[in-house]
Design an enzyme around this catalytic site. Structure first.
Site, PDB file in Angstrom:
ATOM      1  N   THR A  12     -13.393  -7.958  19.912  1.00 42.83           N
ATOM      2  CA  THR A  12     -13.672  -7.850  18.479  1.00 42.83           C
ATOM      3  C   THR A  12     -12.610  -6.976  17.839  1.00 42.83           C
ATOM      4  OG1 THR A  12     -15.221  -7.095  16.778  1.00 42.83           O
ATOM      5  CG2 THR A  12     -15.377  -6.009  18.922  1.00 42.83           C
ATOM      6  N   GLN A  20     -21.881  -9.613  18.166  1.00 33.16           N
ATOM      7  CA  GLN A  20     -21.700 -10.150  16.818  1.00 33.16           C
ATOM      8  C   GLN A  20     -21.691 -11.675  16.874  1.00 33.16           C
ATOM      9  OE1 GLN A  20     -18.486  -7.697  14.602  1.00 33.16           O
ATOM     10  NE2 GLN A  20     -18.027  -7.426  16.749  1.00 33.16           N
ATOM     11  N   CYS A  29     -41.084 -20.781   2.962  1.00 33.46           N
ATOM     12  CA  CYS A  29     -42.218 -20.062   3.560  1.00 33.46           C
ATOM     13  C   CYS A  29     -41.772 -19.007   4.569  1.00 33.46           C
ATOM     14  CB  CYS A  29     -43.186 -21.040   4.214  1.00 33.46           C
ATOM     15  SG  CYS A  29     -42.541 -21.839   5.696  1.00 33.46           S
ATOM     16  N   VAL A  81     -22.896 -15.539  17.515  1.00 38.88           N
ATOM     17  CA  VAL A  81     -24.116 -16.292  17.211  1.00 38.88           C
ATOM     18  C   VAL A  81     -24.272 -17.473  18.161  1.00 38.88           C
ATOM     19  CG1 VAL A  81     -24.039 -15.621  14.769  1.00 38.88           C
ATOM     20  CG2 VAL A  81     -22.890 -17.732  15.489  1.00 38.88           C
ATOM     21  N   CYS A 133     -38.056 -27.865   6.191  1.00 38.56           N
ATOM     22  CA  CYS A 133     -39.274 -27.351   6.826  1.00 38.56           C
ATOM     23  C   CYS A 133     -40.431 -28.308   6.516  1.00 38.56           C
ATOM     24  CB  CYS A 133     -39.557 -25.970   6.243  1.00 38.56           C
ATOM     25  SG  CYS A 133     -41.059 -25.183   6.820  1.00 38.56           S
ATOM     26  N   HIS A 142     -25.724 -10.433  14.237  1.00 37.83           N
ATOM     27  CA  HIS A 142     -25.400 -11.451  13.229  1.00 37.83           C
ATOM     28  C   HIS A 142     -26.243 -12.709  13.386  1.00 37.83           C
ATOM     29  CE1 HIS A 142     -21.159  -9.563  12.407  1.00 37.83           C
ATOM     30  NE2 HIS A 142     -22.144  -8.874  11.864  1.00 37.83           N
ATOM     31  N   ALA A 149     -10.628 -11.121  28.072  1.00 40.74           N
ATOM     32  CA  ALA A 149     -11.924 -10.589  28.519  1.00 40.74           C
ATOM     33  C   ALA A 149     -12.376 -11.257  29.818  1.00 40.74           C
ATOM     34  CB  ALA A 149     -12.972 -10.790  27.428  1.00 40.74           C
ATOM     35  N   CYS A 161     -42.971 -27.527   5.080  1.00 41.09           N
ATOM     36  CA  CYS A 161     -43.455 -27.178   3.737  1.00 41.09           C
ATOM     37  C   CYS A 161     -42.605 -27.819   2.645  1.00 41.09           C
ATOM     38  CB  CYS A 161     -43.488 -25.653   3.559  1.00 41.09           C
ATOM     39  SG  CYS A 161     -41.872 -24.911   3.203  1.00 41.09           S
ATOM     40  N   CYS A 188     -36.904 -20.984   7.305  1.00 41.65           N
ATOM     41  CA  CYS A 188     -37.253 -21.672   6.063  1.00 41.65           C
ATOM     42  C   CYS A 188     -36.953 -20.774   4.861  1.00 41.65           C
ATOM     43  CB  CYS A 188     -38.723 -22.066   6.070  1.00 41.65           C
ATOM     44  SG  CYS A 188     -39.201 -22.923   4.554  1.00 41.65           S
TER      45      CYS A 188
HETATM   46  P1  NAD Z   1     -12.449 -12.090  14.946  1.00 38.65           P
HETATM   47  O1  NAD Z   1     -12.291 -13.561  14.956  1.00 38.65           O
HETATM   48  O2  NAD Z   1     -12.116 -11.339  13.743  1.00 38.65           O
HETATM   49  O3  NAD Z   1     -11.632 -11.397  16.117  1.00 38.65           O
HETATM   50  C1  NAD Z   1     -11.667 -11.803  17.436  1.00 38.65           C
HETATM   51  C2  NAD Z   1     -10.992 -10.725  18.279  1.00 38.65           C
HETATM   52  O4  NAD Z   1     -10.978 -11.170  19.630  1.00 38.65           O
HETATM   53  C3  NAD Z   1      -9.552 -10.421  17.904  1.00 38.65           C
HETATM   54  O5  NAD Z   1      -9.383  -9.026  17.860  1.00 38.65           O
HETATM   55  C4  NAD Z   1      -8.733 -11.027  19.056  1.00 38.65           C
HETATM   56  O6  NAD Z   1      -7.565 -10.277  19.332  1.00 38.65           O
HETATM   57  C5  NAD Z   1      -9.701 -10.936  20.195  1.00 38.65           C
HETATM   58  N1  NAD Z   1      -9.561 -11.950  21.239  1.00 38.65           N
HETATM   59  C6  NAD Z   1      -9.278 -13.268  21.112  1.00 38.65           C
HETATM   60  N2  NAD Z   1      -9.300 -13.883  22.306  1.00 38.65           N
HETATM   61  C7  NAD Z   1      -9.610 -12.935  23.230  1.00 38.65           C
HETATM   62  C8  NAD Z   1      -9.796 -12.944  24.644  1.00 38.65           C
HETATM   63  N3  NAD Z   1      -9.681 -14.078  25.356  1.00 38.65           N
HETATM   64  N4  NAD Z   1     -10.114 -11.775  25.255  1.00 38.65           N
HETATM   65  C9  NAD Z   1     -10.239 -10.623  24.542  1.00 38.65           C
HETATM   66  N5  NAD Z   1     -10.073 -10.563  23.212  1.00 38.65           N
HETATM   67  C10 NAD Z   1      -9.763 -11.698  22.559  1.00 38.65           C
HETATM   68  O7  NAD Z   1     -13.948 -11.885  15.384  1.00 38.65           O
HETATM   69  P2  NAD Z   1     -14.916 -10.716  15.145  1.00 38.65           P
HETATM   70  O8  NAD Z   1     -14.158  -9.433  15.007  1.00 38.65           O
HETATM   71  O9  NAD Z   1     -15.911 -10.847  16.191  1.00 38.65           O
HETATM   72  O10 NAD Z   1     -15.582 -10.992  13.692  1.00 38.65           O
HETATM   73  C11 NAD Z   1     -15.823 -12.243  13.122  1.00 38.65           C
HETATM   74  C12 NAD Z   1     -17.307 -12.524  12.877  1.00 38.65           C
HETATM   75  O11 NAD Z   1     -17.485 -13.935  12.835  1.00 38.65           O
HETATM   76  C13 NAD Z   1     -18.194 -12.083  14.019  1.00 38.65           C
HETATM   77  O12 NAD Z   1     -18.865 -10.960  13.633  1.00 38.65           O
HETATM   78  C14 NAD Z   1     -19.164 -13.235  14.282  1.00 38.65           C
HETATM   79  O13 NAD Z   1     -20.399 -13.019  13.655  1.00 38.65           O
HETATM   80  C15 NAD Z   1     -18.551 -14.421  13.647  1.00 38.65           C
HETATM   81  N6  NAD Z   1     -18.065 -15.398  14.651  1.00 38.65           N
HETATM   82  C16 NAD Z   1     -18.823 -15.713  15.759  1.00 38.65           C
HETATM   83  C17 NAD Z   1     -18.338 -16.606  16.712  1.00 38.65           C
HETATM   84  C18 NAD Z   1     -19.189 -16.909  17.924  1.00 38.65           C
HETATM   85  O14 NAD Z   1     -20.394 -16.765  17.884  1.00 38.65           O
HETATM   86  N7  NAD Z   1     -18.565 -17.302  19.055  1.00 38.65           N
HETATM   87  C19 NAD Z   1     -17.097 -17.204  16.536  1.00 38.65           C
HETATM   88  C20 NAD Z   1     -16.353 -16.893  15.385  1.00 38.65           C
HETATM   89  C21 NAD Z   1     -16.855 -15.973  14.454  1.00 38.65           C
HETATM   90 ZN    ZN Z   2     -41.313 -23.663   5.074  1.00 42.69          ZN
END
Ligand code: NAD
Ligand code: ZN
Length: 236
Positions: free
Chosen positions: A184, A97, A126, A99, A144, A115, A227, A146, A123
């Protein structure tokens, strides 16, 4: 942990779903954790088509800030462990999820970004899409050739997921013998539905999270902790 390790070692087909938590240890804030706010705004106020229509410059300033923050980070031991798992496993699919592109930088090859990707731009006129790694971007909002506005290549609240990527993610969840859910809260649908799908298809579900989630009671194994510490132990 011991049991989960064995499931993983014996499985021929593994899938993983990651969320913002796996990148938190690299220094990328989660939306709901500390540091998730920019100025006075919540992500829900900025990551929407309406916010972009109202004030594209403001939305781009936020993305430009996040891109700068991400560019200054490195993949952590959790990202690296998943890249290693992909190399070892017969069939492995990583669904994220996130980005931020940190899985790519860690060496994961097949990453299904449900995501989108903060390093992509698209763009609004276009439809042309491409990658732009510049930090900061020279002009905000970027345009862009365009003449139309470019937008970040991410999925905003209220938007559809990329269909083909999503179809492949569902397929991976259905086929996995072991399904990992990492960093997550698993409350953001439809991504969270992948956990249900994997369970229904008979996968062993292993969760790694700092806190309890709505799924902790239902999964086969819930590992509480970081993690970046637990994933290397799991694949050791
Ligand atoms: P969230 O922010 O809702 O939840 C994050 C989860 O990670 C929580 O459950 C938390 O307990 C857990 N967490 C925090 N630190 C941790 C660690 N060190 N080890 C293990 N677990 C840990 O995020 P989400 O549920 O992913 O949803 C939010 C949406 O926002 C995502 O779908 C994403 O698209 C976007 N987002 C992306 C980023 C990125 O790309 N890094 C950052 C923030 C939000
Ligand atoms: Zn364009």
């Amino acid at each position: 942990m011991q049991r989960a390790r064995e499931w993983l070692r014996e499985a021929r087909c593994v899938a993983a779903l990651t969320g913002a938590g796996i990148s938190a240890e690299s220094g990328v804030p989660t939306f709901r954790g500390a540091g998730g706010l920019w100025r006075q705004f919540r992500p829900e106020d900025l990551a929407t088509p309406e916010a972009f229509a109202r004030d594209p410059r403001l939305v781009w300033e936020w993305y430009d800030w996040r891109r700068g923050l991400i560019a200054a980070t490195e993949p952590n031991a959790g990202h690296l462990a998943l890249a290693e798992l992909e190399r070892r496993c017969g069939r492995f699919t990583l669904v994220t999820q996130n980005v931020d592109g940190l899985h790519d930088r860690a060496g994961s090859r097949e990453v299904l970004k449900v995501h989108g990707d903060i390093w992509e731009v698209r763009c609004t006129g276009c439809g042309r899409a491409g990658r732009d790694d510049r930090v900061p971007l020279p002009d905000l909002p970027p345009r862009c050739d365009c003449g139309a506005l470019l937008r970040p290549g991410v999925v905003w609240f209220g938007e559809m997921l990329p269909q083909e990527v999503w179809r492949r993610a569902e397929c991976a969840a259905r086929e996995a013998e072991v399904f990992l859910v990492i960093g997550t809260a698993a409350v953001v649908y439809p991504a969270a539905g992948l956990v249900d799908r994997a369970k229904a298809a008979g996968a062993k579900v292993i969760e790694i999270n700092l806190d309890a989630t709505p799924y902790s009671e239902e999964v086969d194994c819930s590992l509480r902790g970081r993690a970046g510490e637990l994933l290397p132990q799991l694949i050791a």
